[in-house]
Write an enzyme that holds these catalytic residues in place. Sequence first.
Site, PDB file in Angstrom:
ATOM      1  CB  VAL A  79      -0.974  -0.006   1.197  1.00  0.00           C
ATOM      2  CG1 VAL A  79      -1.733   1.316   1.271  1.00  0.00           C
ATOM      3  CG2 VAL A  79      -1.960  -1.162   1.064  1.00  0.00           C
ATOM      4  CG  ASP A  80       3.626   2.521   3.228  1.00  0.00           C
ATOM      5  OD1 ASP A  80       2.809   3.441   3.403  1.00  0.00           O
ATOM      6  OD2 ASP A  80       4.160   1.908   4.167  1.00  0.00           O
ATOM      7  CG  MET A  81       6.303  -0.294  -1.893  1.00  0.00           C
ATOM      8  SD  MET A  81       7.791   0.730  -1.769  1.00  0.00           S
ATOM      9  CE  MET A  81       7.492   1.578  -0.233  1.00  0.00           C
TER      10      MET A  81
END
Length: 379
Positions: A160-162
């Site tokens: 999700v961060d990436m």
Amino acid sequence: MRVVDFSQVAAGPTCTMMLADRGADVIKIEAPTGDLCRQLGPPWQNGESVIYMALNRNKRSVVLDLKTEAGIQAAMQLTADADIVVESFRPGVMRRLGLDYETVRQLNPKLIYCSISAYGQYSPDAGKPGVDGIVQAVSGLMSVCGVPGGEPSKVQAPVVDMTTGILATLAVQDAVLHLQATGEGQWLDVSMYESALQLQQTSLASYFSDRKVPQPCGSGAPYSAPNEAYPTRDGWIMIAAYHPKRWHVFCELLDLQEYKNDARFSTSSDRVENRRDLAEIITSVMQSKTTKEWLPIFEEADIICAPVADYADLVASPAFTAGGYTASFQHKNAGHVEFVRPYAPAIENQPVVPIKPAPSLGEHTEEVLSALPMARQTG
């Protein structure tokens, strides 16, 4: 282009890293205590967080205490002279600091201002904090990971961060095109929550169609079978033999001809419905040979397959080494640091941006602040 980066941890820094990899001058603003990512580990390399170093190459670090008037004034001057601002505070924080888009745009109307948050600026949950695992949970992603009957499981890589960082980069690039066409800057609202939904396009479309709540199915694909990892005598092989022609060939290779037209397995939908029975049958044969014995048999028959590789297998593989997918820099404290190279499609005559190590805390404070008008006036 100059980017003033108020983000920390992973999503925002991924965006600004990608911009820096493409040649932007990224000025990373850090509190006196530093980006929280500097504290994430293990692993540590001579006391430095490997995770921080992986996401902050090609940037300059400036320490500003945004709890002081001097810090706010310096931040305002930097944003007034910037092309792009990226921030990942909880919604409302930048407004309280007097550094929000509406305030800054009065000084810099062409500014592209990207706000990255867990749930978005106007969500009912806007005030809630969120990190990768939390958003994996609330977005439904965690519910479909893992094995049937097992505990909730997350994707171990911070997807999700990436994904949020990548989508923020796309949004910034779109805004640059808009600026070039119209002369107008704009405010971009990028959320981790929506990024997690974008990751699940096919899964959510399936749910909207039949309203069946999906359950974890291990390595299997919920829309086709056989399309999962099967154990061999000494490892695992991922098999994708769901196309009708490949399904028939696969049965022949495993000497399972009697199952080609078995009512339980005659169509892809049937095979998905009876996945467990199918897996037991396939596994009973797959475990008769090693992974190295099976792979050439499948590959010669054009069965889509691959061994399930761990990171050591990956890095030693011919595809990885031939592709030159690693890069490195020499960090003054950590020493030699290796990471996945910056993403760059093969574009003819594209200039290569030299890779600079992740900065130490405040390494470029004097360099950057001494060039500000305020410093020149008082100097």
